[in-house]
Design a protein around this motif. Structure first.
Motif, PDB file in Angstrom:
ATOM      1  N   GLY A  86     -67.609 -32.133  -7.468  1.00  0.00           N
ATOM      2  CA  GLY A  86     -67.299 -32.204  -6.048  1.00  0.00           C
ATOM      3  C   GLY A  86     -66.013 -32.963  -5.736  1.00  0.00           C
ATOM      4  O   GLY A  86     -65.197 -33.241  -6.620  1.00  0.00           O
ATOM      5  N   ILE A  87     -65.859 -33.328  -4.462  1.00  0.00           N
ATOM      6  CA  ILE A  87     -64.605 -33.905  -3.983  1.00  0.00           C
ATOM      7  C   ILE A  87     -64.453 -35.374  -4.384  1.00  0.00           C
ATOM      8  O   ILE A  87     -65.400 -36.024  -4.811  1.00  0.00           O
ATOM      9  CB  ILE A  87     -64.489 -33.784  -2.446  1.00  0.00           C
ATOM     10  CG1 ILE A  87     -65.578 -34.612  -1.770  1.00  0.00           C
ATOM     11  CG2 ILE A  87     -64.558 -32.329  -2.014  1.00  0.00           C
ATOM     12  CD1 ILE A  87     -65.419 -34.726  -0.275  1.00  0.00           C
ATOM     13  N   PHE A  88     -63.240 -35.869  -4.212  1.00  0.00           N
ATOM     14  CA  PHE A  88     -62.905 -37.256  -4.544  1.00  0.00           C
ATOM     15  C   PHE A  88     -63.572 -38.213  -3.564  1.00  0.00           C
ATOM     16  O   PHE A  88     -63.662 -37.952  -2.366  1.00  0.00           O
ATOM     17  CB  PHE A  88     -61.382 -37.430  -4.443  1.00  0.00           C
ATOM     18  CG  PHE A  88     -60.769 -38.119  -5.629  1.00  0.00           C
ATOM     19  CD1 PHE A  88     -60.946 -37.629  -6.902  1.00  0.00           C
ATOM     20  CD2 PHE A  88     -59.996 -39.263  -5.465  1.00  0.00           C
ATOM     21  CE1 PHE A  88     -60.372 -38.252  -7.994  1.00  0.00           C
ATOM     22  CE2 PHE A  88     -59.411 -39.891  -6.552  1.00  0.00           C
ATOM     23  CZ  PHE A  88     -59.604 -39.381  -7.830  1.00  0.00           C
ATOM     24  N   ASP A 129     -68.996 -42.358   2.964  1.00  0.00           N
ATOM     25  CA  ASP A 129     -68.063 -41.289   2.631  1.00  0.00           C
ATOM     26  C   ASP A 129     -68.051 -40.276   3.778  1.00  0.00           C
ATOM     27  O   ASP A 129     -68.785 -39.289   3.769  1.00  0.00           O
ATOM     28  CB  ASP A 129     -68.469 -40.623   1.306  1.00  0.00           C
ATOM     29  CG  ASP A 129     -67.503 -39.525   0.880  1.00  0.00           C
ATOM     30  OD1 ASP A 129     -66.426 -39.406   1.499  1.00  0.00           O
ATOM     31  OD2 ASP A 129     -67.826 -38.792  -0.070  1.00  0.00           O
ATOM     32  N   GLU A 130     -67.215 -40.518   4.777  1.00  0.00           N
ATOM     33  CA  GLU A 130     -67.176 -39.652   5.959  1.00  0.00           C
ATOM     34  C   GLU A 130     -66.660 -38.255   5.620  1.00  0.00           C
ATOM     35  O   GLU A 130     -67.144 -37.263   6.166  1.00  0.00           O
ATOM     36  CB  GLU A 130     -66.309 -40.293   7.036  1.00  0.00           C
ATOM     37  CG  GLU A 130     -66.878 -41.616   7.565  1.00  0.00           C
ATOM     38  CD  GLU A 130     -66.002 -42.218   8.637  1.00  0.00           C
ATOM     39  OE1 GLU A 130     -64.940 -41.629   8.934  1.00  0.00           O
ATOM     40  OE2 GLU A 130     -66.375 -43.275   9.183  1.00  0.00           O
ATOM     41  N   TRP A 131     -65.662 -38.182   4.728  1.00  0.00           N
ATOM     42  CA  TRP A 131     -65.121 -36.873   4.370  1.00  0.00           C
ATOM     43  C   TRP A 131     -66.136 -36.066   3.565  1.00  0.00           C
ATOM     44  O   TRP A 131     -66.114 -34.835   3.596  1.00  0.00           O
ATOM     45  CB  TRP A 131     -63.817 -37.031   3.590  1.00  0.00           C
ATOM     46  CG  TRP A 131     -62.641 -37.271   4.478  1.00  0.00           C
ATOM     47  CD1 TRP A 131     -62.099 -38.460   4.832  1.00  0.00           C
ATOM     48  CD2 TRP A 131     -61.874 -36.266   5.139  1.00  0.00           C
ATOM     49  NE1 TRP A 131     -61.036 -38.274   5.680  1.00  0.00           N
ATOM     50  CE2 TRP A 131     -60.865 -36.928   5.876  1.00  0.00           C
ATOM     51  CE3 TRP A 131     -61.908 -34.870   5.176  1.00  0.00           C
ATOM     52  CZ2 TRP A 131     -59.920 -36.244   6.639  1.00  0.00           C
ATOM     53  CZ3 TRP A 131     -60.972 -34.185   5.935  1.00  0.00           C
ATOM     54  CH2 TRP A 131     -59.990 -34.881   6.654  1.00  0.00           C
ATOM     55  N   GLY A 132     -67.000 -36.758   2.850  1.00  0.00           N
ATOM     56  CA  GLY A 132     -68.018 -36.055   2.068  1.00  0.00           C
ATOM     57  C   GLY A 132     -68.972 -35.261   2.940  1.00  0.00           C
ATOM     58  O   GLY A 132     -69.512 -34.240   2.520  1.00  0.00           O
ATOM     59  N   ASN A 166     -67.870 -37.431  -5.651  1.00  0.00           N
ATOM     60  CA  ASN A 166     -69.130 -37.719  -4.954  1.00  0.00           C
ATOM     61  C   ASN A 166     -70.350 -37.004  -5.516  1.00  0.00           C
ATOM     62  O   ASN A 166     -71.471 -37.218  -5.059  1.00  0.00           O
ATOM     63  CB  ASN A 166     -68.994 -37.404  -3.456  1.00  0.00           C
ATOM     64  CG  ASN A 166     -68.861 -35.910  -3.174  1.00  0.00           C
ATOM     65  OD1 ASN A 166     -68.814 -35.080  -4.081  1.00  0.00           O
ATOM     66  ND2 ASN A 166     -68.774 -35.571  -1.891  1.00  0.00           N
ATOM     67  N   GLY A 167     -70.177 -36.138  -6.512  1.00  0.00           N
ATOM     68  CA  GLY A 167     -71.321 -35.489  -7.152  1.00  0.00           C
ATOM     69  C   GLY A 167     -71.848 -34.262  -6.434  1.00  0.00           C
ATOM     70  O   GLY A 167     -72.758 -33.600  -6.930  1.00  0.00           O
ATOM     71  N   TYR A 202     -56.920 -37.976   0.568  1.00  0.00           N
ATOM     72  CA  TYR A 202     -56.685 -38.790  -0.615  1.00  0.00           C
ATOM     73  C   TYR A 202     -57.073 -38.071  -1.905  1.00  0.00           C
ATOM     74  O   TYR A 202     -56.922 -38.610  -2.993  1.00  0.00           O
ATOM     75  CB  TYR A 202     -57.472 -40.109  -0.527  1.00  0.00           C
ATOM     76  CG  TYR A 202     -58.912 -39.930  -0.122  1.00  0.00           C
ATOM     77  CD1 TYR A 202     -59.880 -39.518  -1.040  1.00  0.00           C
ATOM     78  CD2 TYR A 202     -59.307 -40.147   1.190  1.00  0.00           C
ATOM     79  CE1 TYR A 202     -61.194 -39.333  -0.657  1.00  0.00           C
ATOM     80  CE2 TYR A 202     -60.632 -39.969   1.580  1.00  0.00           C
ATOM     81  CZ  TYR A 202     -61.565 -39.568   0.659  1.00  0.00           C
ATOM     82  OH  TYR A 202     -62.871 -39.379   1.034  1.00  0.00           O
ATOM     83  N   ASP A 203     -57.604 -36.847  -1.794  1.00  0.00           N
ATOM     84  CA  ASP A 203     -57.971 -36.090  -2.992  1.00  0.00           C
ATOM     85  C   ASP A 203     -56.697 -35.668  -3.725  1.00  0.00           C
ATOM     86  O   ASP A 203     -55.774 -35.119  -3.119  1.00  0.00           O
ATOM     87  CB  ASP A 203     -58.778 -34.839  -2.610  1.00  0.00           C
ATOM     88  CG  ASP A 203     -59.469 -34.224  -3.819  1.00  0.00           C
ATOM     89  OD1 ASP A 203     -58.759 -33.745  -4.726  1.00  0.00           O
ATOM     90  OD2 ASP A 203     -60.716 -34.223  -3.859  1.00  0.00           O
TER      91      ASP A 203
END
Length: 290
Positions: A55-57, A77-80, A100-101, A161-162
């Protein structure tokens, strides 16, 4: 068109075509541009493989922390919550603690994996063996394919930031990394051929002549590194094969020396009077006392 086989050190990188009339100022920058572009594709493929798996950073302030530490510090993690992959996610924890898994499902994962393999093939060093020239347009095509795959799997986009998004927006920060050491600025690039620097103020034809069917091996260096080391006359693999050949040859000679005797002279096939005796009818006559 002059065919340039570009190397970095002793390692082949790619093939590039250029007219003999090409200004070396622009040609050197072009070689560096393609070289750096290929590195960018490689970095993206590496990060996208991790994206497909985990998943994402995570936000920088959450990376490397355990779940208990995140809960204790009340980090979120708001972007998650925004960047959810198409078709839903499958939890696969990142042991390194960078992502974030929340990995894409198998179908979306395959979209990323397939595109990564196609992009790698475009900029692969195997293109040299296939006599395929790599252009900046091909590098851009590989980048566009990767960007398209990410948009399919993550239509809401990636966090700012990814590293994948930063690469696409040319905002990547490679300072202090091994990847950063590999990049060569266009203004600091130098080309070397036949132990001579191809000076930017000249044209390619001033070094290779006016024959447009010439093929040369050029080495890409960064200004200040000096002349590249000369390559060995034979490769390490060829040297191994040569040593193996001589070893086998020595063994064969030893066996010949051991078998160097005249016992075979008593064999029937070595008798040079056999034909004569056969005509006289005295073949195979045995004598014994009465």
């Amino acid at each position: 068109m002059v065919l340039l086989h570009v190397k970095r050190g002793d390692e082949s990188q790619f093939l590039l075509q250029a007219p003999g009339s090409a200004e070396l100022e622009e040609l050197t920058a072009q070689v560096a541009r393609v070289y750096n572009g290929r590195l960018k594709v490689q970095r993206l493929c590496s990060e996208m493989e991790e994206l497909a798996e985990h998943g994402i950073f995570l936000p920088p302030n959450m990376q490397g922390l355990t779940d208990e530490q995140i809960e204790e510090l009340k980090l979120k993690d708001e972007w998650g919550e925004k960047c959810i992959p198409s078709g839903g996610s499958v939890f696969k924890k990142d042991d390194i603690g960078r992502r974030n898994g929340q990995a894409p499902n198998e179908k979306m994962k395959q979209v990323l994996k397939k595109t990564i393999e196609e992009a790698k093939a475009i900029i692969s060093k195997k293109q040299v063996e296939a006599s395929v020239c790599v252009t900046m347009e091909m590098v851009k095509d590989a980048l566009d394919q990767l960007r398209g795959a990410v948009m399919i799997v993550y239509p809401m986009g990636l966090p700012p930031y990814d590293p994948i998004r930063m690469e696409f927006e040319n905002k990547e920060d490679l300072s202090g990394t091994q990847a950063g050491l590999s990049v060569i600025k266009e203004s600091e690039a130098q080309l070397w051929w036949a132990a001579k620097e191809l000076r930017r103020t000249k044209k390619l034809s001033e070094y290779v002549g006016k024959n447009e069917k010439t093929k040369i091996i050029v080495k890409l260096q960064q200004r200040g590194q000096g002349a590249p080391a000369r390559e060995p006359i034979i490769s390490s693999e060829e040297q191994k094969q040569l040593m193996l050949y001589y070893h086998r040859r020595q063994e064969e000679l030893k066996k010949l020396e051991e078998n160097d005797d005249d016992t075979s002279l008593n064999s029937p096939w070595a008798d040079n009077t056999a034909l004569k005796r056969q005509f006289h009818g005295v073949k195979d006559i045995k004598w014994r006392p009465r």
